[in-house]
Each structure stands twice: as structure tokens, then as C-alpha cells.
Design a protein around this motif. Sequence first.
Motif, PDB file in Angstrom:
ATOM      1  N   PHE A 145      -1.504  95.628  84.706  1.00  0.00           N
ATOM      2  CA  PHE A 145      -1.881  94.534  85.469  1.00  0.00           C
ATOM      3  C   PHE A 145      -2.808  93.420  84.613  1.00  0.00           C
ATOM      4  O   PHE A 145      -2.863  91.836  85.103  1.00  0.00           O
ATOM      5  CB  PHE A 145      -3.270  95.106  86.429  1.00  0.00           C
ATOM      6  CG  PHE A 145      -3.832  95.985  87.827  1.00  0.00           C
ATOM      7  CD1 PHE A 145      -3.356  94.577  88.822  1.00  0.00           C
ATOM      8  CD2 PHE A 145      -3.043  96.826  87.882  1.00  0.00           C
ATOM      9  CE1 PHE A 145      -3.521  95.292  89.482  1.00  0.00           C
ATOM     10  CE2 PHE A 145      -3.184  97.197  89.023  1.00  0.00           C
ATOM     11  CZ  PHE A 145      -2.751  96.922  90.015  1.00  0.00           C
ATOM     12  N   ILE A 146      -2.526  93.447  83.353  1.00  0.00           N
ATOM     13  CA  ILE A 146      -2.679  93.062  82.003  1.00  0.00           C
ATOM     14  C   ILE A 146      -1.967  91.351  82.229  1.00  0.00           C
ATOM     15  O   ILE A 146      -1.873  90.370  81.994  1.00  0.00           O
ATOM     16  CB  ILE A 146      -3.539  93.685  80.905  1.00  0.00           C
ATOM     17  CG1 ILE A 146      -4.262  93.927  81.008  1.00  0.00           C
ATOM     18  CG2 ILE A 146      -3.245  92.460  79.421  1.00  0.00           C
ATOM     19  CD1 ILE A 146      -4.854  94.255  79.937  1.00  0.00           C
ATOM     20  N   GLU A 161     -13.210  94.396  81.148  1.00  0.00           N
ATOM     21  CA  GLU A 161     -12.727  95.856  80.788  1.00  0.00           C
ATOM     22  C   GLU A 161     -11.246  96.122  80.363  1.00  0.00           C
ATOM     23  O   GLU A 161     -10.498  97.042  80.529  1.00  0.00           O
ATOM     24  CB  GLU A 161     -13.297  97.248  81.864  1.00  0.00           C
ATOM     25  CG  GLU A 161     -15.058  97.616  81.012  1.00  0.00           C
ATOM     26  CD  GLU A 161     -14.984  97.842  79.295  1.00  0.00           C
ATOM     27  OE1 GLU A 161     -14.445  98.571  79.154  1.00  0.00           O
ATOM     28  OE2 GLU A 161     -16.177  97.838  79.471  1.00  0.00           O
ATOM     29  N   PRO A 162     -10.776  95.241  79.483  1.00  0.00           N
ATOM     30  CA  PRO A 162      -8.659  94.958  79.632  1.00  0.00           C
ATOM     31  C   PRO A 162      -8.600  96.889  78.913  1.00  0.00           C
ATOM     32  O   PRO A 162      -7.431  96.945  79.472  1.00  0.00           O
ATOM     33  CB  PRO A 162      -8.998  94.368  79.574  1.00  0.00           C
ATOM     34  CG  PRO A 162      -9.474  93.974  78.533  1.00  0.00           C
ATOM     35  CD  PRO A 162     -10.975  94.079  79.110  1.00  0.00           C
ATOM     36  N   HIS A 169      -3.651 102.563  69.933  1.00  0.00           N
ATOM     37  CA  HIS A 169      -2.526 101.791  69.768  1.00  0.00           C
ATOM     38  C   HIS A 169      -2.404 100.542  70.425  1.00  0.00           C
ATOM     39  O   HIS A 169      -2.354  98.862  69.862  1.00  0.00           O
ATOM     40  CB  HIS A 169      -0.893 102.549  69.057  1.00  0.00           C
ATOM     41  CG  HIS A 169      -0.257 101.445  69.523  1.00  0.00           C
ATOM     42  ND1 HIS A 169       0.301 101.093  68.205  1.00  0.00           N
ATOM     43  CD2 HIS A 169       0.913 100.635  70.508  1.00  0.00           C
ATOM     44  CE1 HIS A 169       1.222 100.361  68.693  1.00  0.00           C
ATOM     45  NE2 HIS A 169       1.460 100.175  69.420  1.00  0.00           N
ATOM     46  N   HIS A 170      -2.533 100.254  71.777  1.00  0.00           N
ATOM     47  CA  HIS A 170      -1.869  99.545  72.757  1.00  0.00           C
ATOM     48  C   HIS A 170      -3.535  98.685  72.891  1.00  0.00           C
ATOM     49  O   HIS A 170      -3.694  97.832  73.240  1.00  0.00           O
ATOM     50  CB  HIS A 170      -1.931 100.234  73.989  1.00  0.00           C
ATOM     51  CG  HIS A 170      -0.286 100.704  74.354  1.00  0.00           C
ATOM     52  ND1 HIS A 170       0.104 101.745  73.692  1.00  0.00           N
ATOM     53  CD2 HIS A 170       1.065  99.814  73.891  1.00  0.00           C
ATOM     54  CE1 HIS A 170       1.538 101.992  73.687  1.00  0.00           C
ATOM     55  NE2 HIS A 170       1.822 101.150  74.030  1.00  0.00           N
ATOM     56  N   ALA A 171      -5.014  99.637  72.413  1.00  0.00           N
ATOM     57  CA  ALA A 171      -6.260  98.892  72.977  1.00  0.00           C
ATOM     58  C   ALA A 171      -6.160  97.833  72.169  1.00  0.00           C
ATOM     59  O   ALA A 171      -6.253  96.584  71.647  1.00  0.00           O
ATOM     60  CB  ALA A 171      -6.909  99.482  71.855  1.00  0.00           C
ATOM     61  N   LEU A 193     -16.654  93.706  77.157  1.00  0.00           N
ATOM     62  CA  LEU A 193     -16.113  95.076  76.173  1.00  0.00           C
ATOM     63  C   LEU A 193     -17.737  96.079  75.878  1.00  0.00           C
ATOM     64  O   LEU A 193     -17.964  95.647  75.735  1.00  0.00           O
ATOM     65  CB  LEU A 193     -15.449  95.046  74.816  1.00  0.00           C
ATOM     66  CG  LEU A 193     -14.445  94.240  74.351  1.00  0.00           C
ATOM     67  CD1 LEU A 193     -14.134  93.256  73.155  1.00  0.00           C
ATOM     68  CD2 LEU A 193     -13.486  94.832  75.026  1.00  0.00           C
ATOM     69  N   HIS A 194     -16.835  97.332  76.670  1.00  0.00           N
ATOM     70  CA  HIS A 194     -18.956  97.790  76.056  1.00  0.00           C
ATOM     71  C   HIS A 194     -18.176  98.580  74.526  1.00  0.00           C
ATOM     72  O   HIS A 194     -19.062  99.076  73.815  1.00  0.00           O
ATOM     73  CB  HIS A 194     -17.723  99.507  77.130  1.00  0.00           C
ATOM     74  CG  HIS A 194     -18.306  99.441  77.964  1.00  0.00           C
ATOM     75  ND1 HIS A 194     -17.644  99.775  79.191  1.00  0.00           N
ATOM     76  CD2 HIS A 194     -20.046  99.577  78.588  1.00  0.00           C
ATOM     77  CE1 HIS A 194     -18.664  99.365  80.500  1.00  0.00           C
ATOM     78  NE2 HIS A 194     -19.652  99.171  79.602  1.00  0.00           N
TER      79      HIS A 194
END
Length: 252
Positions: A145-146, A161-162, A169-171, A193-194
Motif C-alpha cells: 500500500f505504501i 502510521e506507515p 529492518h523494513h521500518a 508516527l507513534h
Amino acid sequence: MISLTNVTMSYTSSPVVRDVCLNLPESGMTALIGANGAGKSTLLSGIGRLHPLDAGDVCVDGVAVPEWKPRELAKRLAILRQENHLSVRLSVAELVALGRHPHSAGSLTSRDEEIVDDALRSVDMADLSHRFLDELSGGQRQRAFIAMTLAQDAHYLLLDEPLASLDLHHAREMMRHLRRICDERGVSVIIVLHDINTAATYADSLVAMRDGRVIAVGSPDEVMTPPTLADVFDVETTVVHVDGHPVAIARP
């Protein structure tokens, strides 16, 4: 620039966004931070015309959002919601190609296909392009979706909140990529972002919200202070610097 003037929004009789005035820059990364229920996601939906305003105005590049033609606004502004549901079975590549619809109206050109391929590579999904979404993990679906949002090739990217469901790693790679496109393409990323330490590491500016109101706006060093974080989160913190970035540590 995206400008908000006296924006108020609600779901019932009680406002969840209250009289917000804010200017979001034409380039760079702006992170919206705050506790659950602070109004961050609702505010993002209001900017993207996904939720009506009770009062106030949102302007994109000097034009009020209701005055934009939907297709033209979609070329200028892309939004990724926190929850995404599809009623049809699509492959990853088909989903990402939907991001090109404002430009191609469904008839992909070779240039559109190049942009789709680039978006897939940017989220490390090129090898999964032919897989169906319902065959993927939650983190893989989120990256798909991103990629769809990136393929829209808009100047303003509104991301809610992607990093949800992404592993460490992917974040990290996602935030590096978003930081890179801000710097190289001059786009504006507005991101909810949280993780406030991630926000402070990658964003140029922070917007701290509480109870639907903006509490503080400024650079990470200006916003990431113990008094401000106490106002926003009701938590006492110690703020240190790591590699030049402020890091908040909650006190036990």
C-alpha cells in the motif's frame, strides 16, 4: 504549502480536532505526534478530503481543497490511511498500478510502468509483484500500500502510521527512503508516527497534538523537551542526544 485555518472536525457531537491553525511546508518531512486519540489521523483525513470539516479551511498551494477537481488534487496530494480494505482480489503489481490512475485513467503507459516498478523496488517488493495481497503477511501488505501511494507521484504525501506491521529492518528502510525522496525530489511528507524517537530522527519538524489541539510545533530539538512531552503524553522523560538527534526515555 498546505495551510489549515481554524479547522474543527468531529465524528459525533464532540470535536476530535479543535480549531487547528497550521502551515505544512512545501518540502521536507513533518511528523504528527501525540497520544492515542489526539486527533492526528483525523486531521490527516481532513487534509486529504476523506473526512468533512465542521469548520475552518484547508488550502493546498493556495487553493481551498473543495475547489480542487478530484483528479487534479490526486496528482498533487496522496494519502495512505491507517486501515486499508479492498473488496477485490488484486496482485501487488495491480494494487500499486492503481496509484497511477490520476495520471493514466487506467491505461498505463511505459512511463507509468516504470514508476510502478520503481515504487515496488523502493519498498523491497519487486520479487512479490505477482503475489496476491491475501497471500501476504501484514507487513508485506503494508509495504504494498505504501508503494501504491509512492506510485501516485504526488508532491504531498500524507502517511498515517506507515510503519505499522513493519519489522525493524523494513521500518528503518522505509524512513530512509522517505527521507531520501524529501531531499532529492523536494516533496513534502506529512507522517503520523507513534514512535517519537523515530520521528525526531528523520523529520525536519514535529507537530505535537493533544485532545485535538496543536500543543507545539518546531524542530525535533524544540519539541522533544521534557516539559513538552509531559504536556503531550503525561509521561516524565529524560531527553538525551544520540548521533545528533534527541531521544526521549520514559522515566520508570
